[in-house]
Write a protein that holds these residues in place. Structure first.
Motif, PDB file in Angstrom:
ATOM      1  N   ARG A 456      -3.449  -4.367   1.157  1.00 24.15           N
ATOM      2  CA  ARG A 456      -2.819  -4.988   2.365  1.00 24.15           C
ATOM      3  C   ARG A 456      -2.351  -3.416   3.192  1.00 24.15           C
ATOM      4  O   ARG A 456      -1.790  -2.754   2.371  1.00 24.15           O
ATOM      5  N   GLY A 457      -2.460  -3.318   4.566  1.00 19.08           N
ATOM      6  CA  GLY A 457      -1.858  -2.314   5.018  1.00 19.08           C
ATOM      7  C   GLY A 457      -2.761  -1.429   5.274  1.00 19.08           C
ATOM      8  O   GLY A 457      -3.885  -1.696   4.843  1.00 19.08           O
ATOM      9  N   GLU A 458      -2.427  -0.293   6.056  1.00 16.86           N
ATOM     10  CA  GLU A 458      -3.463   0.807   6.423  1.00 16.86           C
ATOM     11  C   GLU A 458      -2.885   2.191   6.017  1.00 16.86           C
ATOM     12  O   GLU A 458      -1.492   2.144   5.920  1.00 16.86           O
ATOM     13  N   LYS A 459      -3.702   3.134   6.049  1.00 10.06           N
ATOM     14  CA  LYS A 459      -3.122   4.508   5.461  1.00 10.06           C
ATOM     15  C   LYS A 459      -1.808   4.605   4.665  1.00 10.06           C
ATOM     16  O   LYS A 459      -1.786   4.143   3.480  1.00 10.06           O
ATOM     17  N   GLY A 461       0.768   3.197   4.439  1.00 11.80           N
ATOM     18  CA  GLY A 461       1.420   1.820   4.253  1.00 11.80           C
ATOM     19  C   GLY A 461       0.535   0.967   3.239  1.00 11.80           C
ATOM     20  O   GLY A 461       0.889  -0.117   3.194  1.00 11.80           O
ATOM     21  N   ARG A 462      -0.714   1.232   2.887  1.00  9.13           N
ATOM     22  CA  ARG A 462      -1.530   0.850   2.202  1.00  9.13           C
ATOM     23  C   ARG A 462      -1.064   0.375   0.839  1.00  9.13           C
ATOM     24  O   ARG A 462      -0.157   0.995   0.275  1.00  9.13           O
ATOM     25  N   GLU A 463      -1.157  -0.890   0.459  1.00 10.93           N
ATOM     26  CA  GLU A 463      -0.571  -1.517  -0.737  1.00 10.93           C
ATOM     27  C   GLU A 463      -1.438  -2.414  -1.622  1.00 10.93           C
ATOM     28  O   GLU A 463      -2.438  -3.097  -0.999  1.00 10.93           O
ATOM     29  N   TYR A 464      -1.323  -2.377  -3.024  1.00 11.17           N
ATOM     30  CA  TYR A 464      -2.025  -3.019  -4.072  1.00 11.17           C
ATOM     31  C   TYR A 464      -1.354  -4.113  -4.603  1.00 11.17           C
ATOM     32  O   TYR A 464      -0.330  -3.661  -5.028  1.00 11.17           O
ATOM     33  N   LEU A 465      -2.051  -5.104  -4.772  1.00  5.17           N
ATOM     34  CA  LEU A 465      -1.342  -6.273  -5.923  1.00  5.17           C
ATOM     35  C   LEU A 465      -2.472  -6.939  -6.378  1.00  5.17           C
ATOM     36  O   LEU A 465      -3.702  -7.073  -5.972  1.00  5.17           O
ATOM     37  N   VAL A 466      -2.444  -7.714  -7.432  1.00  6.39           N
ATOM     38  CA  VAL A 466      -3.175  -8.391  -8.253  1.00  6.39           C
ATOM     39  C   VAL A 466      -3.503  -9.642  -7.148  1.00  6.39           C
ATOM     40  O   VAL A 466      -2.775 -10.325  -6.605  1.00  6.39           O
ATOM     41  N   ASN A 467      -4.824 -10.014  -7.211  1.00  5.74           N
ATOM     42  CA  ASN A 467      -5.406 -11.093  -6.159  1.00  5.74           C
ATOM     43  C   ASN A 467      -4.683 -12.379  -6.855  1.00  5.74           C
ATOM     44  O   ASN A 467      -4.872 -12.762  -7.969  1.00  5.74           O
ATOM     45  N   PRO A 468      -3.877 -12.910  -5.831  1.00  2.98           N
ATOM     46  CA  PRO A 468      -3.112 -14.211  -6.344  1.00  2.98           C
ATOM     47  C   PRO A 468      -4.365 -15.416  -6.638  1.00  2.98           C
ATOM     48  O   PRO A 468      -3.888 -16.237  -7.518  1.00  2.98           O
ATOM     49  N   THR A 484       5.633  -9.823  -3.516  1.00  5.70           N
ATOM     50  CA  THR A 484       4.364  -9.864  -3.026  1.00  5.70           C
ATOM     51  C   THR A 484       4.077 -10.643  -1.694  1.00  5.70           C
ATOM     52  O   THR A 484       3.142 -11.037  -1.202  1.00  5.70           O
ATOM     53  N   ILE A 485       5.439 -11.025  -1.117  1.00 12.43           N
ATOM     54  CA  ILE A 485       5.363 -11.726  -0.002  1.00 12.43           C
ATOM     55  C   ILE A 485       4.797 -10.872   1.162  1.00 12.43           C
ATOM     56  O   ILE A 485       4.810  -9.725   1.161  1.00 12.43           O
ATOM     57  N   GLU A 486       4.080 -11.568   2.030  1.00 14.05           N
ATOM     58  CA  GLU A 486       3.411 -10.844   3.225  1.00 14.05           C
ATOM     59  C   GLU A 486       4.315 -10.716   4.334  1.00 14.05           C
ATOM     60  O   GLU A 486       5.348 -11.417   4.387  1.00 14.05           O
ATOM     61  N   GLN A 487       4.029  -9.816   4.996  1.00 15.15           N
ATOM     62  CA  GLN A 487       5.192  -9.096   6.039  1.00 15.15           C
ATOM     63  C   GLN A 487       5.592 -10.249   7.051  1.00 15.15           C
ATOM     64  O   GLN A 487       6.605 -10.156   7.245  1.00 15.15           O
ATOM     65  N   PRO A 488       4.708 -10.933   7.838  1.00 14.52           N
ATOM     66  CA  PRO A 488       4.865 -12.134   8.607  1.00 14.52           C
ATOM     67  C   PRO A 488       5.896 -13.050   8.007  1.00 14.52           C
ATOM     68  O   PRO A 488       6.879 -13.561   8.600  1.00 14.52           O
ATOM     69  N   ARG A 489       5.789 -13.602   6.744  1.00 16.51           N
ATOM     70  CA  ARG A 489       6.762 -14.354   6.124  1.00 16.51           C
ATOM     71  C   ARG A 489       7.974 -13.562   5.818  1.00 16.51           C
ATOM     72  O   ARG A 489       8.981 -14.501   6.057  1.00 16.51           O
ATOM     73  N   LEU A 490       7.871 -12.360   5.500  1.00 16.45           N
ATOM     74  CA  LEU A 490       9.243 -11.720   5.268  1.00 16.45           C
ATOM     75  C   LEU A 490      10.205 -11.604   6.584  1.00 16.45           C
ATOM     76  O   LEU A 490      11.205 -11.708   6.583  1.00 16.45           O
TER      77      LEU A 490
END
Length: 559
Positions: A456-459, A461-468, A484-490
């Motif tokens: 998620r994210g670019e440049k 700000g890119r971050e990696y997580l295990v696929n839910p 691992t919450i997405e930014q809109p929800r945060l």
């Protein structure tokens, strides 16, 4: 190939000016690189390659005279440096370049013409500090230690010792057939254990009697010490009678070190999963490293200290020049190359440069912290903690291992991502000791293409997580986490917090949300301020945040 401890790329503009004349300033820079290579392990300087493009510029042509003149001038700018000029080569794009091989200095210290000493660390050339110069002189002597002959004829050692070594070599599937077909004495000579009928220091280490080994200036000795939870010594074993060769000593230590065989249990469905505090392969690799990379010109024992939550292995001699705790995963150096060759051929250690990769893979699979190396001039220590950082990560990694074919590099990267739940590309690059994010692709590209991880994210700000979706399909009871919450929800969560408790700091917002990195909270708060969703009050040091008037009205209407 990437720049590193043994290779450096230089643009042609560094060597010649627009008129085709050699540039003094650029050549002095090449001399620094040459001295740094020579003092560590040698290397190659490739001239005519642009760093950004990793290839020569289009239509670039070079002359043999230019290459010869470059080496001639370099020789005048360095002392104790040996060069080998390669032929002019043509790149796939049709342009030309050439390379200069720099030989390592075996007994002397290389310097520039003005008397300065440099060493190569990773892909950088750095001035040698006073302690580096002492280590450098020591390394030159240590490199020769193995082959120095002793006044002991091979006829003075027991015949059974010769037979044992030759038989061990013949049993190994890592040794070529033509070597196995040699006689016992020829095998001993092949591995540099004797020189003109006399045992070398290496030969004494492997073949001699206890009395003969005791005559080595600094023989191989080990102390094993166990401490209780108050770090009080409760057990000690030592091997200081010189009765065992390196292999016998290794096997004896593994037999006696029972505290290193303890394990943890945790539930896995109807069964109990057992994970050793320290994997046996990890223990062997660290023990072998201590024996193989010990400085045999410095007094001191190898110490194995076992505490309640960790164990430490310390061997005499600092890390070899050019190797640090931040590049140990990708940098190789053989302090005792002939000893390392024997240990490899006897299948006691992994191949050159793969030992720490194996250690990192094992700790990744077991969701444990990577080993922590520390070093000074006199000694190198490696500390390994026993704690499992995340039991759920162990189960998930075990599921992935059973359903996907992953390389060692991919498992190391996946272990880091799984432990962190979510990790920035910049942080992952740092943990994997990579010099730039481009090199990260070889670790994660297949993980992404197989949908094992997502990003998620670019440049920056890119971050990696295990696929839910993968976690869901594993049917492992993994507790959800806000990490691992997405930014809109945060953002929505932060708005709800401030609706209930306005005028609070970022630190307080974070404490009310809980299981999430404060850096993520801070990033979201700043964006909400920029979007006019939040307003602020107070100075920078005690700033507090609250919903903007327009947003408060919207929240009231929703209510």
């Amino acid at each position: 190939m990437e720049e590193g401890i043994g290779i450096d790329y230089k643009s042609l503009k560094k060597v010649v000016d627009s008129s085709g004349k050699l540039k003094s300033e650029g050549l002095r820079d090449l001399a620094v690189t040459s001295v740094a290579f020579a003092n560590v392990r040698g290397g190659k300087i490739v001239i005519g390659i642009e760093d950004k493009d990793k290839q020569p510029p289009l239509n670039q042509t070079l002359s043999v005279k230019l290459a010869n003149d470059t080496v001639t001038r370099l020789k005048s700018l360095c002392f104790n440096v040996g060069f080998l000029l390669g032929e002019i080569e043509t790149h796939s794009n049709g342009s030309q370049f050439f390379s200069i091989t720099v030989y390592p200095t075996l007994k002397s210290v290389a310097t520039t013409a003005d008397g300065k000493i440099y060493i190569r660390i990773g892909d950088q050339c750095q001035p040698a500090r006073s302690e580096d110069i002492v280590r450098l002189a020591s390394e030159k002597d240590a490199f020769q230690w193995e082959l120095q002959p002793r006044n002991i004829s091979y006829t003075e050692i027991p015949e059974i010792n010769l037979q044992w070594f030759a038989d061990e070599i013949r049993k190994s599937d890592r040794v070529k057939t033509n070597i196995k077909e040699l006689s016992d004495i020829e095998i001993i000579e092949h591995y540099n254990l004797i020189d003109k009928g006399k045992l070398t220091n290496l030969g004494v280490l492997w073949l001699a009697t206890a009395a003969q080994r005791s005559r080595l200036v600094y023989p191989l000795t080990v102390q094993y010490i166990v401490y209780d939870d108050l770090e009080k010594k409760i057990r000690k074993e030592d091997w200081q009678d010189y009765s065992k060769n390196p292999k016998e000593l290794l096997l004896e230590i593994e037999k006696e070190a029972i505290e290193l065989t303890y394990y943890d249990e945790f539930p896995q469905g109807l069964f109990r999963n057992k994970i050793r505090h320290y994997d046996e392969r990890l223990i062997r690799e660290l023990l072998i490293n201590a024996i193989a990379h010990k400085s045999y010109t410095i007094s001191g024992d190898i110490f194995i200290k076992v505490y309640q939550d960790r164990f430490e292995i310390t061997n005499p001699g600092g890390l070899p020049l050019g190797i640090t705790k931040d590049n140990i995963l990708h940098t190789t150096y053989r302090r005792n190359p002939h000893l390392i060759r024997i240990l490899h051929d006897l299948k006691l250690m992994e191949g050159e440069g793969t030992g720490y990769n194996l250690i990192y893979e094992i700790t990744s699979r077991d969701a444990k912290a990577f080993p922590i190396p520390t070093s000074d001039y006199n000694a190198t220590s490696v500390t390994q903690y026993s704690k499992i950082l995340d039991e759920e990560a162990v189960l998930l990694l075990d599921f992935i291992a059973k359903n996907y074919q992953l390389s060692q590099k991919e498992f190391i990267a996946l272990g880091v991502i799984t432990r962190h739940k979510k990790i920035l590309a910049t942080q992952l690059t740092k943990e994997l000791q990579l010099t730039d994010e481009d090199r990260l692709r070889s670790y994660i590209s297949r993980l992404s293409s197989q949908s094992i991880i997502i990003n998620r994210g670019e440049k920056k700000g890119r971050e990696y997580l295990v696929n839910p979706k993968l976690i869901a399909s594993s049917k492992i009871n993994i507790k959800p986490t806000l990490k691992t919450i997405e930014q809109p929800r945060l953002k929505a969560l932060i708005e709800e917090v401030l609706k209930i408790t306005p005028n609070i700091s970022i630190k307080t917002i974070h404490s009310k949300i809980g299981d999430i990195d404060i850096s993520d909270v801070r990033k979201c708060v700043y964006k909400l301020v920029k979007e006019d969703v939040l307003e602020t009050s107070g100075a920078k040091t005690d700033r507090s945040y609250f919903l903007a008037k327009k947003k408060r009205i919207e929240k009231e209407k929703e209510k």
